[in-house]
Structure formats: structure tokens, C-alpha cells
Design a protein around this motif. Structure first.
Motif, mmCIF file in Angstrom:
data_model
loop_
_atom_site.group_PDB
_atom_site.id
_atom_site.type_symbol
_atom_site.label_atom_id
_atom_site.label_comp_id
_atom_site.label_asym_id
_atom_site.label_seq_id
_atom_site.Cartn_x
_atom_site.Cartn_y
_atom_site.Cartn_z
ATOM 1 N N GLU A 77 0.858 -1.208 0.096
ATOM 2 C CA GLU A 77 0.052 -0.012 0.008
ATOM 3 C C GLU A 77 0.911 1.273 0.081
ATOM 4 O O GLU A 77 0.341 2.396 -0.194
ATOM 5 C CB GLU A 77 -0.929 0.015 1.184
ATOM 6 N N GLU A 78 2.034 1.115 0.081
ATOM 7 C CA GLU A 78 2.940 2.145 0.230
ATOM 8 C C GLU A 78 3.612 2.483 -1.083
ATOM 9 O O GLU A 78 4.379 3.335 -1.296
ATOM 10 C CB GLU A 78 4.146 2.062 1.216
ATOM 11 N N MET A 79 2.982 1.670 -2.096
ATOM 12 C CA MET A 79 3.446 2.156 -3.573
ATOM 13 C C MET A 79 3.273 3.597 -3.795
ATOM 14 O O MET A 79 4.053 4.046 -4.716
ATOM 15 C CB MET A 79 2.452 1.252 -4.375
ATOM 16 N N ARG A 80 2.471 4.285 -3.363
ATOM 17 C CA ARG A 80 2.126 5.649 -3.730
ATOM 18 C C ARG A 80 3.343 6.639 -3.415
ATOM 19 O O ARG A 80 3.367 7.872 -3.861
ATOM 20 C CB ARG A 80 0.736 6.060 -3.060
ATOM 21 N N LEU A 81 4.188 6.172 -2.537
ATOM 22 C CA LEU A 81 5.303 7.048 -2.103
ATOM 23 C C LEU A 81 6.388 7.065 -3.247
ATOM 24 O O LEU A 81 7.278 7.912 -3.438
ATOM 25 C CB LEU A 81 5.936 6.552 -0.882
ATOM 26 N N LEU A 82 6.468 6.044 -4.159
ATOM 27 C CA LEU A 82 7.223 5.752 -5.368
ATOM 28 C C LEU A 82 6.440 5.966 -6.739
ATOM 29 O O LEU A 82 5.380 5.476 -6.847
ATOM 30 C CB LEU A 82 8.066 4.860 -5.363
ATOM 31 N N PHE A 83 6.655 7.006 -7.504
ATOM 32 C CA PHE A 83 5.962 7.144 -8.931
ATOM 33 C C PHE A 83 4.545 7.337 -8.436
ATOM 34 O O PHE A 83 3.668 6.545 -8.815
ATOM 35 C CB PHE A 83 6.153 5.930 -9.763
ATOM 36 N N PRO A 84 3.990 8.327 -7.420
ATOM 37 C CA PRO A 84 2.665 8.436 -7.382
ATOM 38 C C PRO A 84 1.881 8.933 -8.483
ATOM 39 O O PRO A 84 0.626 8.580 -8.428
ATOM 40 C CB PRO A 84 2.519 9.605 -6.383
ATOM 41 N N GLU A 85 2.464 9.609 -9.571
ATOM 42 C CA GLU A 85 1.722 9.966 -10.457
ATOM 43 C C GLU A 85 1.062 8.651 -11.446
ATOM 44 O O GLU A 85 0.128 8.707 -11.988
ATOM 45 C CB GLU A 85 2.363 10.751 -11.877
ATOM 46 N N ALA A 86 2.156 7.725 -11.530
ATOM 47 C CA ALA A 86 1.811 6.521 -12.352
ATOM 48 C C ALA A 86 0.659 5.802 -11.692
ATOM 49 O O ALA A 86 -0.278 5.203 -12.188
ATOM 50 C CB ALA A 86 2.922 5.739 -12.533
ATOM 51 N N LEU A 87 0.715 5.783 -10.438
ATOM 52 C CA LEU A 87 -0.230 5.088 -9.222
ATOM 53 C C LEU A 87 -1.612 5.682 -9.545
ATOM 54 O O LEU A 87 -2.638 4.914 -9.928
ATOM 55 C CB LEU A 87 0.204 5.165 -8.107
ATOM 56 N N ALA A 88 -1.633 7.082 -9.525
ATOM 57 C CA ALA A 88 -2.822 7.662 -9.568
ATOM 58 C C ALA A 88 -3.588 7.501 -10.958
ATOM 59 O O ALA A 88 -4.681 7.303 -11.018
ATOM 60 C CB ALA A 88 -2.774 9.453 -9.456
ATOM 61 N N ALA A 89 -2.812 7.504 -12.066
ATOM 62 C CA ALA A 89 -3.287 7.176 -13.249
ATOM 63 C C ALA A 89 -3.909 5.908 -13.726
ATOM 64 O O ALA A 89 -4.748 5.697 -14.339
ATOM 65 C CB ALA A 89 -2.112 7.250 -14.480
ATOM 66 N N ALA A 90 -3.321 4.941 -12.960
ATOM 67 C CA ALA A 90 -3.573 3.604 -12.895
ATOM 68 C C ALA A 90 -4.948 3.414 -12.159
ATOM 69 O O ALA A 90 -5.476 2.324 -12.299
ATOM 70 C CB ALA A 90 -2.824 2.721 -12.391
#
Ligand code: FAD
Length: 372
Positions: A194-207
């Protein structure tokens, strides 16, 4: 020439599956984990390996392969595993319709009427029971000890672990840790849960993935001799997993459950009971979606889980020994896994929702074959 270097971020099941599979394929593997040991979703779940929840076709194949891999690794890494199958019990007519439609797709499922169910599974609650579907593939592991044993196994086959080592930045060909060290990679796998958002948050948000928080509990060990004999679920669970989504009767079942059990709907409660080696039952769960959550565990949720449980299983001892919460990322588009490449040579593996233990090994195999 030395073999290519793979860096894996995160020592949960997704990171471990990638690290072990990459090492077995001949890569040099370094795994970087923020905490002193894995403490995320991978040690907070039911431990159910759950092909029955996966959509027919590619995903179910991936899940069955995953169960096979878990069994092989349990033998190699020496941890407890029990292939006990699952029992989906139907109380409402609509739930029975879902099960009969589901069984028609093939897959070796067995439909049992009420009497057969109670004869083979004495813990099933016979009151109002229409029948059940038995599936042999589902299997249970004990997540905290299995993850520990897999970590030791990975170390034995040559994966290099650095615990207490948070990754704070990803460069083109190296990651930087909080103490300023750099680890170079040819391939990077980010399995940061769930901490994925701390690295490449934009890529995660777009997904389009969202956080989901779940409440769980474990009973004290049941009296000697009490054996559920399968992982038990019932009507509520049939509306939860992708596998049942396309059964024509599912919308009618969902509508009835929402009308009869509005608080279960509000908290996203469906109920799984999985028995572990010490005889205890792991019970859950609820599903709250959002960006942030209040820290509280709610007694109402616990009561909703227990009341639904009593409708389908007769458990001798319902004293609760432990309660906890887990968080995972889930796709808002209904995908059961999201794989992103925010940079060349970087694979972010996320949003496996409630099926990450089941699907991890198959996904790791796909990631590594894509490198060859
Ligand atoms: C309550 C609950 C019940 C579930 N039940 C089941 C089930 O029965 N069957 C099933 O198949 N699936 C189940 N799941 C889903 C499954 O547990 C998850 O999909 C899976 O564990 C996700 O694994 P992961 O490795 O991505 O995440 P995690 O286990 O959360 O691991 C991520 C790791 O990355 C580390 N990390 C994060 N950021 C960094 C950083 N910057 N640097 C270094 N390390 C970092 C974290 O410390 C953590 O150890 C359940 C999940 C929950 C929460």
C-alpha cells in the motif's frame, strides 16, 4: 560477465515471489525492505489460496499455478500448508442459483444438497441450508510463518536481503535508500504494497487504484477434534469475487442481500472462516475504501462478521484471541493485478486486492518471462 542484477523493493509475498523466481531463473537478486521484517498485508490475511475467487480463464489458471507453487515451496522451505478445499454454502434461493450456474462452467466442482453437506461437513449450519458447492483446489497457509519461512528459503538460495532499508528514490539505473546508499539494477521490481504511492505517485494515480482497509480477527483454538474440513463461505461472499460476477443470478442475490443486510453492505462485510494448524479460526472481513482511514477498529464490524458467521457455521468457541487491520490497494476498474512500467526496466506490481497470496507466483513468473 556477471548475471544481471535485479532489485526488489518490499519483502511481502509479491516481493518474495519475484525475488525467489528471479533467483531461480539465474539473476542476482537484492531485496530491500523498509521494516525489520514483512509486516504488511502479506502477514495480515486469511492465508487462503483462493482459485475459486478468480475469473475463469487466464486468471484461474494463474491461481491454480500459484497453489501448485505454494505446495512445492512449502516442501522446500518447510512451512505448514493444508489443501483443504472450500465450501460455499447457499441459504437464499438466489445464492443456490449462483452456485448451480457457476458449477456448469466446469472445473470439477461438486454440488451437494443440504443433507449431503451436513453429513460431510458437520460444522455447517443446517438451518435454512439450500445446498453447497465444494471445490478441492483451495488451500490454507499460515501467513506470518509462511512468509518467514519463504524469506529464509530465499536467503538460502542466494537472495541478498537488506531489512530496515527504506527506498526513498528511484533513479534511471539505481535506487537510493534513506541512508544515502545506491543499489544499481538492470531490472527493478517495486512491490511496496500500500506504500506504492510514495514511489511514482503519478503513475499510480493514473492507474486508478484505491486503498482498502479490512478488519480481521482470530478465535482461540477450537476444542480438540473440531475440524471445519474446508474453508467456509456463504451467500455474502458470492457477491464479492470476480469469479461469480458473470453468473446471471448474481445481481438478484446482491439486491436481496443489500435489502436484508444494509449494514453489511455499508461496511463491505462478507465472511470467510479458515482453520489453521493450531485449531484457531481466522475470520473476516470488512472493506472500507478511501484515501485515509480513522485508526479505530469498530465493534459493530466485528459483530456483523460474527452474526453472518453464525448463520452458516456452528463454531464451538467464538472467543476472540486477536484483532487486527490490513490495508491493500485495489483497482477501481475491477482488475485483479496492475502492472506498471513508469520507467524502462522498472516494473511496479500492485492492486492485487484480496487475491495477492493466490496470484503472486503466477504474476512473478510472467514478469520474469517478460525479461527474457
Ligand atoms: C485482511 C486481508 C485479507 C486478505 N486475504 C487474502 C487471502 O486470503 N488470499 C489472498 O490471496 N490474498 C489475500 N489478501 C491480499 C494479499 O494479502 C495482498 O494482495 C498481498 O499480501 C500484497 O502483497 P504485497 O507484497 O504487495 O504487499 P505487503 O505485504 O504489504 O508488502 C509490501 C512490503 O513493502 C515494504 N515497503 C513499502 N515501501 C517500501 C520502501 N519505500 N522501501 C522498502 N520497502 C518498502 C513494506 O514494508 C512491506 O513489507 C488479503 C489482504 C488483507 C489485507
Amino acid at each position: 560477465m556477471s548475471p544481471p542484477h535485479v532489485i526488489v523493493i518490499g519483502a511481502g509475498i509479491i516481493g518474495l515471489a519475484h525475488a525467489v523466481s528471479a533467483r531461480e531463473a539465474g539473476y542476482q537478486v537484492i531485496l530491500l525492505e523498509r521494516d525489520g521484517r514483512a509486516l504488511g498485508a502479506s502477514v495480515r490475511n486469511f492465508g487462503t489460496l483462493w482459485p475459486i475467487g478468480c475469473a475463469f480463464g487466464v486468471e484461474r489458471e494463474q491461481a491454480l499455478l500459484g497453489v501448485q507453487r505454494w505446495k512445492e515451496l512449502a516442501a522446500k522451505a518447510d512451512f505448514w500448508i493444508r489443501p483443504q478445499g472450500s465450501l460455499s454454502l447457499a441459504y437464499r434461493e438466489e445464492a443456490w442459483d449462483v452456485l448451480t450456474q457457476f458449477a456448469r462452467q466446469g472445473g470439477g466442482f461438486e454440488l451437494l444438497d443440504s443433507a449431503e453437506t451436513q453429513q460431510r461437513f458437520p460444522a455447517a449450519n443446517g438451518k435454512g441450508l439450500r445446498g453447497a458447492l465444494h471445490s478441492a483446489a483451495e488451500t490454507v497457509v499460515h501467513p506470518p510463518s509462511a512468509i518467514l519461512a519463504l524469506t529464509e528459503y530465499a536467503r538460502r538460495i542466494g537472495v541478498e536481503f537488506h531489512f530496515g532499508t527504506p527506498v526513498v528514490k528511484v533513479h534511471e539505473d539505481a535506487v537510493e535508500t534513506s541512508d544515502g546508499r545506491r543499489f544499481r539494477f538492470h531490472r527493478l521490481v517495486i512491490a511496496a504494497g500500500e506504500e506504492m504511492r510514495l514511489l511514482f505517485p503519478e503513475a499510480l494515480a493514473a492507474a486508478e487504484v484505491q486503498r482498502c482497509r479490512l478488519q480481521m480477527m482470530r478465535t482461540v483454538p477450537q476444542p480438540p477434534g473440531f475440524d471445519l474440513g474446508a474453508i467456509f463461505v456463504s451467500d455474502l461472499t458470492l457477491c464479492h469475487y470476480p469469479a461469480f460476477r458473470d453468473c446471471p443470478a448474481t445481481p438478484a442475490l446482491r439486491a436481496r442481500l443489500e435489502a436484508e443486510l444494509p449494514r453489511h453492505r455499508d461496511w463491505g462485510v462478507h465472511v470467510i472462516a479458515a482453520q489453521h494448524e493450531d485449531g484457531s479460526l481466522t475470520l473476516g472481513d470488512s472493506h472500507e475504501y478511501g484515501a485515509d482511514f480513522v485508526p479505530d477498529s469498530f465493534p459493530e464490524v466485528e459483530e456483523l462478521i460474527l452474526s453472518a458467521l453464525r448463520d452458516f457455521v456452528c463454531v464451538p468457541e467464538l472467543s476472540i484471541a486477536a484483532r487486527w487491520q490490513g490495508v491493500y490497494l485495489k483497482s477501481m476498474k475491477g482488475q485483479t493485478q496492475v502492472v506498471l512500467h513508469p520507467q524502462p526496466s522498472v516494473t511496479m506490481v500492485t492492486a492485487m486486492g484480496g487475491l495477492g497470496m493466490t496470484l503472486s507466483w503466477g504474476l512473478a513468473q510472467k514478469t520474469i518471462s517478460s525479461w527474457q
